[in-house]
Design an enzyme around this catalytic site. Sequence first.
Site, short mmCIF file in Angstrom:
data_model
loop_
_atom_site.label_atom_id
_atom_site.label_comp_id
_atom_site.label_asym_id
_atom_site.label_seq_id
_atom_site.Cartn_x
_atom_site.Cartn_y
_atom_site.Cartn_z
N GLU A 163 0.78 -1.24 0.00
CA GLU A 163 0.00 0.00 0.00
C GLU A 163 0.81 1.30 0.00
O GLU A 163 0.75 2.09 0.95
CB GLU A 163 -0.98 -0.01 1.19
CG GLU A 163 -2.00 -1.12 1.08
CD GLU A 163 -3.11 -1.04 2.12
OE1 GLU A 163 -3.02 -0.21 3.04
OE2 GLU A 163 -4.08 -1.80 1.98
N GLU A 273 -5.23 -7.90 -1.25
CA GLU A 273 -5.80 -7.54 0.06
C GLU A 273 -7.17 -6.91 -0.12
O GLU A 273 -7.33 -5.89 -0.79
CB GLU A 273 -4.88 -6.58 0.82
CG GLU A 273 -5.37 -6.28 2.23
CD GLU A 273 -4.41 -5.40 3.02
OE1 GLU A 273 -3.18 -5.57 2.86
OE2 GLU A 273 -4.88 -4.54 3.78
#
Length: 459
Positions: A163, A273
Amino acid sequence: MRVAPALAAFLALLPPAWGRIKYLGVAIPGLDFGCEIYGSCPPGERIFPLTEMGGSDGEGQMQHWVGNADMNTFRLPVPWQYLVNDQLGAKMDETNFNNYNKLMKACLDTGSYCMIDIHNFARWNGGIVGQGGPDDEDFVDIWAQLAKKYANNDKVMFGIMNEPHDLDIVRWAQTCQKVVTGIRKAGAESQIILLPGTNFASAETFVSSGSARLLAKISNPDGSKDGLILDLHKYLDINNSGTHVECTTDNVAGFKTIGDWLRKNKRQAIISETGASLDPTCIEKFCTQNEYIAKNTDVFIGFVGWGAGSFGFRYVMSLTPSGESGNFKDNELMTECIIKPFVEEAPKPTHTEEQTSTETASETKTSDSNGRTDSNESTDSTVSTESTGPSATTSTTKKILKETSSGLNEGSLETSAANEESDDEDDNVDDDDSAARPNFESPAMGATFAIIMPFLIGM
């Protein structure tokens, strides 16, 4: 009505491809507990997801899902700081790497694909990699070290970074190119490398942020793009933070946008995810999201749910099964929204696919001429047990800070990316639409034609 027009009308209503997703599994966190979105990962909250290390039974969980849910992929987060014992630029700490390798070995022993995830948000203690923080060379070096350790095992995937956010996407793509080159030159020539975009790798903004276009330009040293897969994340709550009980979106529009781009540009992605709570709004919307992904597996080739491992049952997005190893029971979110769409309702693999999968899982590699050995071999290093907290709680700081940073509007984008996007938006677009054609060889398509052909001929 003639056969051809009827067939054309029918095909227009079908998804581009519907086959069983290739990589399916769950994240096994614990080592990353305490990691904040600004790249600090203090050790106090870590709970190693292995019972032999004093933590949870991540090994039993993986065995459970392989044996009972036909899963084959697990994501294993690890902080950059842990690998080098908090010494930026240093060689990997032998004890810490050997501990992480125990988790890798537990995963590999199931025959699954095992995804290394450096869980630092493109940062080291606040500094962005290659953008005022650690040099690109430091980041390339840690990946080169890992690549050498696992160069002979095709079941290891390299997830470049968890991320990235609030950075210059043009510059980040350049960093990722250096990492890809470093991994390949270290000997890992064929393994999958996952390329994450900015804005927390959000599937919804992967195209508009410039991430898709810029990361798609990355190539292997030989000029090919084999094994280079885009890495997508997405939550369903109000600000994509993964902290709220209620789900406000099913993400279908966002996944359609990136899915259409992938199909047009002949690229593929893994959703490494995504997760939701057990709230009724999430059962509905998470199932809807995953049903869409499961029917577009020509471009979405992998799905990893968040998360299990050291998460307790009270964690808002826990997929941790109840019970004990050998007698685990999955919660409703897992059975209804992951196992059902991706396994129970998906087309069954053909005999050829099953045979290939079995042969791949049973392969054992030995030392090569350069002395590299199979990463499945256990290490002889002394094991040191991590100090852990009293309960399996994740880094609430990570998600709370992420929530604050994201805000209620997920679409904050980098100016440099937006400017370049407008200049050459279609640089990588191939006008050949063959990638968007239906997969006529798939079992699902064959069965469909067997059913409808008599009706079409009779029209």
